[in-house]
Design an enzyme around this catalytic site. Structure first.
Site: not given
Ligand code: GLC
Length: 756
Positions: A236, A269-272
């Protein structure tokens, strides 16, 4: 508890065995998953949903140093860690490790845009299998690829990691890549889900998009990939869609992805950084990456307070366990750390050969004969050839074959004066990709000295060389978008100078000039393409790049690549240029700034050929365009219907003098209806085998009734209208060779659940 049980308990902890106090602790893979879940503590469940985080473990702790992330292990339940590593052009891990003399280089495959330019799903699958083998043999479990966002605007900094302006081509190529990688028993992560079409302020930018444009353009590729390749994971994206973070959007990650599309894998998730973890878990984000320790605590407290339901947690934990069971690490695969680099290098070269596009070839300038004398090779990029872009899409490669080496390997002789001129400069200056104040990265293509000596220097080269080749290079990468200015979308004054001087001097003595574009995304070409005799679009073709371009220049390979996006005459012709941060000068980010905090996709469906073709706007090079050293004839197109599926056959014949491959493209024009529609939309394509001169092949292309549908927002449904449909089959969107018609007698309507 009596002594016997105390000893037993102690032994079970120490040995990690699964016996305690007479009860057997369920083990993943041996016992039903639901039993494992019921044996998990709330803390363990929360830990499984949060990545191990970069902060918590240094690279030396990583099972695979340089991997992007990991999930936690819970040994008492037989749950191992898993390792996730980038990226779309090959595995990205550290090439060296402390106290280890071995190197861990990976193959630098061609960039995604080049792979899609092959229009060859079988070949892309073969590349995926090679990438997957490196993931497996280096001990990783998931390749964080393919990137597959739509090329909404030519200046998105990560377009090189993506496939096309068209969702069908994007989806089919992504599905081929996923099937290839996953054929090796490792996973993929299709990304960045969804509508992550710019890099500027990507972690807070809201892509404001109509439901129709979302469904027909920005989600359609992902839908095809999910349904045709079943990726183990989906990533995401950082951004919001219509004001809601994708990572917290229940309608996107559960209603649409799971209920409308039937997706069974996990979402990470993307690296959030830390966001609203509770909303992420509830929305259907199964894994928070890279993971922050606070997130575990947040989940535990939220369940205890009732803010987060344990059923959401258990749902996500179940999907995580179903994912982990598939991984090589769970299966205790004994990886070798020794992938088959030799065969991967040849697959890289072969795929680059098929993705390079011949844009111009006046008077059959190409292929060059090796006995055609010395090549005057200009441009720093010729000697420092770009194999790929920057950021997480970059691969630590053992080598890159530059164009000078590639031409020499192919038997060409280079003008030594130029060779040493550039090589000395490159050594001295150690030319690296220059980050211009972090705004964009481009290649310092010419030396300052070159600007002073060009006229007479080049006249001499025109006398002592037989042909000139000039490379123009461009690079970009994650975190920054490109610029519409000189040195990026436009040639620099230096580049234009050298092109004008070289063409003037070489043409004055009837010698030819070839331009090689070593770029990751679209640049301006209309104002100068009349100058050279031939133009090769090499993209960033991976570590064997110089050899692949030489294969084309020498004619070892007949070019068969085709454009997967439109090259406009000027940047301002692109509809989305009115809503894109193309001249962002790095002033302070803020969320209420147009194109920074939010980007209105006002152009709707008018992206690429859908716009230029429908409104008859001229372009420099059209979608689907690419030349060959031979010619092809299309004949005898016919259509068959069976149920809701259609099959179109067309006979392709090589009518030229050399063997070659042709990409046949199938576009559909729908009858006028309630909704305004693009004049033509790509609905299928096929690439022939290598056809010998005179040889024919009957190619078959298929589509179904739902593929023809447009999304009617008022009904939240896909609608295929009744009426007469036109099928245009051709060599590009502007080069239609066969036209046939068919009728749809009953309207098709498919309602969907989600509204994003
Ligand atoms: C990056 C990228 C993503 C990559 C991830 C791990 O920010 O957006 O594509 O897979 O982080 O490196």
């Amino acid at each position: 508890m009596n002594k016997f049980f105390v000893i037993l308990f102690f032994l079970s902890i120490v040995s990690g065995s699964s016996i305690i106090a007479g009860n057997k602790i369920p083990q993943l893979g041996k016992d039903p998953i639901n039993k494992v879940i019921s044996a998990m503590t709330l803390e363990e469940k929360a830990q499984l949903l949060v990545g191990l985080g970069q902060s918590k473990i240094t690279n030396t702790d990583y099972i695979v140093s340089g991997a992007a992330g990991m999930t936690i292990s819970i040994p008492r339940l037989g749950i191992p860690s898993t390792v996730e590593a980038d990226g779309p052009a090959g595995l990205r891990i550290d090439p060296r490790r402390a106290d280890d003399s071995k190197t861990y280089y990976c193959t630098g495959f061609p960039i995604a845009t080049l792979l899609s330019s092959t229009w060859n799903t079988d070949l892309v699958k073969e590349v995926g299998a090679a990438m997957g083998n490196e993931v497996l043999e280096y001990g990783c479990d998931v390749l964080l690829a393919p990137g597959m966002n739509i090329h909404r605007n030519p200046l998105c900094g990560r377009n090189f990691e993506y496939y096309s302006e068209d969702p069908l081509l994007t989806g089919k190529i992504a599905a081929a890549m996923v099937n290839g990688v996953q054929s090796q028993g490792v996973g993929t992560s299709i990304k960045h889900f969804a509508a992550n079409n710019q890099e500027t302020f990507r972690t807070q930018n809201s892509s404001n998009i109509s439901q129709r444009a979302l469904r027909e353009l920005y989600l359609k590729g992902f839908e095809i990939a999910v349904k045709e390749s079943h990726p183990w994971t989906i990533m995401s994206s950082y951004n919001k869609i219509n004001g809601v973070y994708t990572q917290e959007d229940y309608s996107l990650l559960t209603s649409l992805l799971r209920e409308d599309w039937g997706y069974k894998g996990i979402v990470m998730t993307d690296w959030t950084d830390l966001r609203n973890t509770i909303s992420q878990v509830h929305a259907g984000n199964d894994l928070m990456m890279p993971g922050k320790s606070d997130q575990v605590k947040e989940i535990v407290l939220a369940v205890k307070s009732g803010e987060l339901s344990i059923s959401d947690v258990d749902r996500n934990v179940k999907r995580m366990l179903e994912f982990i069971i598939k991984t090589p690490r769970f299966k205790k695969y004994n990886y070798t750390n020794d992938p088959d680099f030799k065969s991967h290098a040849s697959i890289t070269r072969k795929s680059a050969d098929e993705g390079i596009i011949l844009l111009k070839n006046d008077d059959n300038t190409l292929p060059l004969k090796t006995e055609s004398g010395k090549i005057a090779l200009f441009g720093v990029g010729s000697y420092n050839f770009l194999a790929g872009g920057t950021g997480s899409g970059n691969v630590h490669k053992a080598y890159v074959i530059n164009l000078a080496q590639g031409l020499k390997n192919a038997g060409f002789e280079l003008q030594p004066k130029l060779n040493s001129f550039y090589e000395k400069y490159i050594e001295a200056e150690d030319v690296q990709i220059k980050e211009l104040n972090g705004k964009s990265a481009w290649w310092q293509v010419f030396m300052p000295e070159e600007a002073k000596i060009i006229p007479e220097y080049i006249e001499n080269r025109a006398k002592d060389s037989e042909v000139a080749v000039i490379t123009f290079s461009r690079s970009s990468g994650e975190g920054f978008d490109r610029h519409k200015t000189e040195g990026d979308f436009l040639l620099t004054k230096n580049e234009r100078n050298i092109l004008e001087n070289v063409t003037k001097s070489f043409h004055a003595v009837n010698k030819k000039v070839v331009v090689v574009l070593n770029i990751g995304g679209v640049i301006e070409t209309a104002s100068w393409k009349n100058l050279p005799d031939a133009i090769i679009l090499a993209w960033q073709p991976g570590q064997e790049g110089g050899n692949s371009v030489a294969d084309i220049i020498k004619g070892n390979v007949n070019p068969s690549g085709k454009l997967t996006m439109t090259f406009p005459v000027s940047y301002s012709d692109v509809p989305s240029s009115k809503n894109f941060p193309s001249d962002y000068q790095g002033e302070k980010f803020n969320t209420d700034k147009k194109d920074i905090g939010y980007t209105d996709y006002d152009e709707g469906l008018w992206i690429g050929y859908r716009y230029f073709n429908t409104f008859d706007k001229s372009v420099s090079y059209p979608f689907g365009y690419g030349l060959s050293y031979t010619t092809f004839d299309y004949a005898a197109a016919k259509i068959k219907k069976s149920g809701k599926s259609y099959t179109v056959d067309v006979k392709i014949t090589n009518t030229g003098k050399v063997a070659g491959k042709e990409v046949a493209e199938l576009y559909i024009s729908a009858p006028k209806g309630k909704l305004e529609k693009p004049a033509m939309e790509l609905k299928s394509f096929a690439k022939t085998k290598l056809l010998q001169p005179g040889e024919s092949e009957m190619v078959t292309m298929t589509f179904n009734l739902l593929d023809l549908a447009s999304f009617d927002e008022s009904l939240n449904s896909w609608i295929t209208d009744k009426g007469k449909y036109k099928v245009s089959i051709g060599s590009s969107v502007q080069d239609v060779r066969q036209t046939i018609f068919f009728d749809v007698k009953t309207m098709l309507k498919e309602k969907v659940k989600a509204k994003i």
